[in-house]
Design a protein around this motif. Structure first.
Motif, PDB file in Angstrom:
ATOM      1  N   UNK A 249      40.054  34.314  -0.812  1.00 40.38           N
ATOM      2  CA  UNK A 249      39.675  34.928   0.465  1.00 40.38           C
ATOM      3  C   UNK A 249      38.392  35.744   0.291  1.00 40.38           C
ATOM      4  N   UNK A 250      38.313  36.497  -0.812  1.00 39.79           N
ATOM      5  CA  UNK A 250      37.134  37.337  -1.063  1.00 39.79           C
ATOM      6  C   UNK A 250      35.884  36.493  -1.297  1.00 39.79           C
ATOM      7  N   UNK A 251      36.028  35.402  -2.044  1.00 39.92           N
ATOM      8  CA  UNK A 251      34.883  34.519  -2.295  1.00 39.92           C
ATOM      9  C   UNK A 251      34.356  33.966  -0.973  1.00 39.92           C
ATOM     10  N   UNK A 252      35.249  33.479  -0.139  1.00 34.34           N
ATOM     11  CA  UNK A 252      34.827  32.915   1.152  1.00 34.34           C
ATOM     12  C   UNK A 252      34.113  33.966   1.997  1.00 34.34           C
ATOM     13  N   UNK A 253      34.599  35.187   1.960  1.00 28.61           N
ATOM     14  CA  UNK A 253      33.952  36.258   2.728  1.00 28.61           C
ATOM     15  C   UNK A 253      32.535  36.512   2.228  1.00 28.61           C
ATOM     16  N   UNK A 254      32.354  36.498   0.915  1.00 32.85           N
ATOM     17  CA  UNK A 254      31.003  36.728   0.380  1.00 32.85           C
ATOM     18  C   UNK A 254      30.057  35.601   0.765  1.00 32.85           C
ATOM     19  N   UNK A 255      30.536  34.365   0.756  1.00 34.23           N
ATOM     20  CA  UNK A 255      29.672  33.252   1.177  1.00 34.23           C
ATOM     21  C   UNK A 255      29.315  33.371   2.663  1.00 34.23           C
ATOM     22  N   UNK A 256      30.256  33.783   3.483  1.00 34.29           N
ATOM     23  CA  UNK A 256      29.933  33.973   4.904  1.00 34.29           C
ATOM     24  C   UNK A 256      28.847  35.029   5.058  1.00 34.29           C
ATOM     25  N   UNK A 257      28.921  36.064   4.238  1.00 34.90           N
ATOM     26  CA  UNK A 257      27.904  37.120   4.279  1.00 34.90           C
ATOM     27  C   UNK A 257      26.556  36.591   3.817  1.00 34.90           C
ATOM     28  N   UNK A 258      26.550  35.902   2.688  1.00 34.55           N
ATOM     29  CA  UNK A 258      25.298  35.393   2.125  1.00 34.55           C
ATOM     30  C   UNK A 258      24.606  34.423   3.085  1.00 34.55           C
ATOM     31  N   UNK A 259      25.380  33.571   3.731  1.00 35.21           N
ATOM     32  CA  UNK A 259      24.813  32.481   4.545  1.00 35.21           C
ATOM     33  C   UNK A 259      24.817  32.784   6.036  1.00 35.21           C
ATOM     34  N   UNK A 260      25.070  34.020   6.395  1.00 33.65           N
ATOM     35  CA  UNK A 260      25.309  34.354   7.806  1.00 33.65           C
ATOM     36  C   UNK A 260      24.148  34.008   8.724  1.00 33.65           C
ATOM     37  N   UNK A 261      22.904  34.140   8.252  1.00 38.98           N
ATOM     38  CA  UNK A 261      21.764  33.870   9.135  1.00 38.98           C
ATOM     39  C   UNK A 261      20.931  32.672   8.673  1.00 38.98           C
ATOM     40  N   UNK A 262      21.553  31.801   7.869  1.00 44.10           N
ATOM     41  CA  UNK A 262      20.826  30.614   7.396  1.00 44.10           C
ATOM     42  C   UNK A 262      20.716  29.573   8.505  1.00 44.10           C
ATOM     43  N   UNK A 263      19.552  28.938   8.580  1.00 49.10           N
ATOM     44  CA  UNK A 263      19.329  27.846   9.533  1.00 49.10           C
ATOM     45  C   UNK A 263      19.535  26.475   8.886  1.00 49.10           C
ATOM     46  N   UNK A 264      19.831  26.477   7.598  1.00 53.60           N
ATOM     47  CA  UNK A 264      19.951  25.211   6.869  1.00 53.60           C
ATOM     48  C   UNK A 264      21.388  24.711   6.774  1.00 53.60           C
ATOM     49  N   UNK A 265      22.342  25.551   7.075  1.00 48.25           N
ATOM     50  CA  UNK A 265      23.735  25.122   7.033  1.00 48.25           C
ATOM     51  C   UNK A 265      24.083  24.339   8.289  1.00 48.25           C
ATOM     52  N   UNK A 266      25.182  23.616   8.245  1.00 48.19           N
ATOM     53  CA  UNK A 266      25.590  22.799   9.387  1.00 48.19           C
ATOM     54  C   UNK A 266      27.031  23.120   9.769  1.00 48.19           C
ATOM     55  N   UNK A 267      27.407  22.627  10.932  1.00 47.49           N
ATOM     56  CA  UNK A 267      28.777  22.747  11.407  1.00 47.49           C
ATOM     57  C   UNK A 267      29.508  21.429  11.192  1.00 47.49           C
ATOM     58  N   UNK A 268      30.794  21.506  11.163  1.00 47.67           N
ATOM     59  CA  UNK A 268      31.631  20.324  10.975  1.00 47.67           C
ATOM     60  C   UNK A 268      31.306  19.283  12.047  1.00 47.67           C
ATOM     61  N   UNK A 269      30.930  18.080  11.601  1.00 43.47           N
ATOM     62  CA  UNK A 269      30.658  16.982  12.514  1.00 43.47           C
ATOM     63  C   UNK A 269      29.203  16.820  12.901  1.00 43.47           C
ATOM     64  N   UNK A 270      28.350  17.816  12.615  1.00 36.39           N
ATOM     65  CA  UNK A 270      26.932  17.711  12.994  1.00 36.39           C
ATOM     66  C   UNK A 270      26.230  16.620  12.185  1.00 36.39           C
ATOM     67  N   UNK A 271      26.404  16.634  10.887  1.00 30.45           N
ATOM     68  CA  UNK A 271      25.824  15.601  10.029  1.00 30.45           C
ATOM     69  C   UNK A 271      26.933  14.812   9.351  1.00 30.45           C
TER      70      UNK A 271
END
Length: 505
Positions: A249-271
């Protein structure tokens, strides 16, 4: 200044002592315990009671009585005869940690040494005179006899030490700092060498660096995640709460923080609907490695404050036992090896995803001119080699035992071997993650640096000061070692970029 009490030493305090060279002192209460315990030893000697290690020989010689006039000679002989370590020296930080840990256990007031022994050990720590101790030669029960004997030699003015960046004769360093050697009296030699401080000190340094490397792996893999347009949904809090492991749970929270304003990530189903496991299962895999680190830290902190010599002297009895047996730390270090090796294992598979044109839409091997230039092709080979080596080093040392002392000591832990191999796995894993960072930096340039999140972009800019973009094939070994040194340097500072920026350190 860190105050040693015999029972309250923490990993955080060891960071201060090892990374910031903080001074140490003994609490007044602990020194009173040392004095009271010493009085009991002197009574045993005066009355010529038969007590192991005080008025008897050692190991198989435990049935040989030693007269009052020979007890000091017995302790001297013990140290010089047991100082038979071989091989390369422990890192200087490990030697410093051994001094601190050995001091701390004596301050519990069960070892029977004179206060001057504790005071001399503290003087060595504060003068940064650190024993030069060979790494090999300990069975991990009756404690780390050979390594700790090399430590004890320094109190006698013998052996060699690290001093001001060099290995010099002990007597030279002591003279420059105005520290006089001592002669050991009853019980003191045994009290100095009967314990697990070599494996524990090696384990403490491995943990401190391993904890930082685990944080670094999250930041490095976040750049990889951006480079491969990973699906951010895999870090959704609900998903990880549904399983329940705190570290995941803690690891996932840190990744959400790190990537919170990234424009390079995608949503499920986009690609894609789903990513490969090396991206999709980062919280589960990294989280499990954090579970290992949590376990290891707990066991180390117990042992850092443990009485591990033999015999132990209590108010109403002197009891011979086996607290010197390193099995708890042996298991912890073998477990540590698995956790850190797995960080490298999944990192190498992410490297493959970055360089393999069949697995991404980036230039093959991230080459600036595919075909004419090989790019990162052989960096993946190097990472694969390191990961494979880790798999052999991860074989548990604790499953082995060879009897010693004419079969009196017929089961041993091999914990110091486990701790040494743990640290070697850590070095290998850092190089694998350095390679992933080099490849991720290159890949994210192709993807578009301007789309990076603010945290990963800052790390990108810092790292680009260490390793330039790949415009032309070059000797990449140099890049790998420079990035490895950069990452290790972050492990050796109290407040890293990662701790300050991401984790609130």
């Amino acid at each position: 200044m860190v105050t040693l009490t015999g029972s309250t030493l923490t990993i955080e305090q060891m960071k201060e002592i090892l990374l910031n060279n903080s001074y140490v002192k003994a609490s007044e209460e602990s020194m009173e315990r040392v004095k009271a315990c010493r009085e009991k030893v002197e009574k045993i000697v005066d009355e010529e009671q038969v007590v192991y290690g005080i008025t008897t020989g050692f190991g198989k010689f435990s049935d040989v009585f030693i007269s009052k006039e020979n007890v000091s000679k017995l302790q001297h002989n013990l140290i010089v005869s047991h100082a038979c370590g071989v091989g390369e020296l422990f890192p200087e930080k490990v030697s410093r940690a051994m001094l601190v840990l050995r001091t701390n256990t004596m301050l519990k007031g069960f070892s029977g040494v004179r206060p001057i022994v504790v005071e001399k050990l503290i003087s060595l720590v504060n003068a940064q005179i650190h024993p030069a101790i060979p790494q090999q030669g300990s069975l991990g029960a009756s404690g780390d006899l050979a390594p700790l004997s090399h430590l004890a030699l320094v109190l006698l003015g013998e052996g060699e030490v690290f001093y001001k960046g060099e290995v010099v004769k002990t007597e030279e360093a002591l003279a420059k700092e105005g520290i006089s050697p001592i002669s050991l009296e009853a019980k003191e030699g045994l009290a100095l060498i009967n314990g697990t401080q070599a494996m524990t000190a090696m384990g403490v340094l491995a943990y401190i660096e391993g904890e930082e490397l685990a944080y670094q792996s999250e930041l490095i893999s976040s750049i990889t995640f951006e480079s491969l347009q990973g699906i951010i949904d895999v870090f959704d809090e609900r998903l990880h709460t549904a399983r329940g492991f705190k570290e995941q749970i803690d690891v996932a929270e840190r990744y959400r923080n790190i990537l919170s304003d990234s424009k390079l990530i995608t949503k499920q189903g986009e690609i894609r609907v789903q990513d490969a496991y090396t991206l999709r299962c980062i919280p589960q895999v990294h989280g499990a490695s954090w579970q290992v680190l949590t376990y290891v830290k707990e066991k180390l902190e117990i042992e850092m404050n443990a009485a591990t010599d033999n015999p132990l002297i209590f108010d109403d009895a002197v009891i011979s036992g086996g607290n010197f047996h390193g099995q708890p730390i042996a298991f912890a270090m073998d477990f540590f090896k698995l956790g850190v090796a797995e960080l490298a294992n999944i990192s190498e598979r992410r490297i493959e995803r970055l360089v393999n044109p069949q697995l991404n839409d980036l230039p093959p091997f991230l080459s600036p001119e595919p075909g004419l230039q090989s790019g990162a092709m052989i960096m993946q080979y190097a990472a694969a080699s390191l990961v494979s080596e880790n798999k052999t080093l991860a074989h548990p040392a604790s499953v082995d035992s060879i009897p010693s002392s004419a079969n009196q000591e017929d089961h041993v832990s091999m914990g110091t071997i486990g701790a040494r191999h743990a640290y070697q796995i850590l070095q290998n894993s850092r190089r694998v993650l350095a390679i992933e960072l080099i490849c991720a930096l290159q890949a994210v340039e192709y993807r578009g640096v301007e789309g990076m999140g603010s945290i990963t972009r800052k790390f990108y800019e810092d790292a680009r000061n260490i390793v330039p973009s790949i415009k032309q094939d070059r000797i990449f070994s140099t890049d790998i070692e420079r990035v490895t040194s950069y990452l290790k340097g972050l492990s050796n500072t109290k407040n890293t970029f990662h701790q300050k920026t991401i984790y609130g350190g």
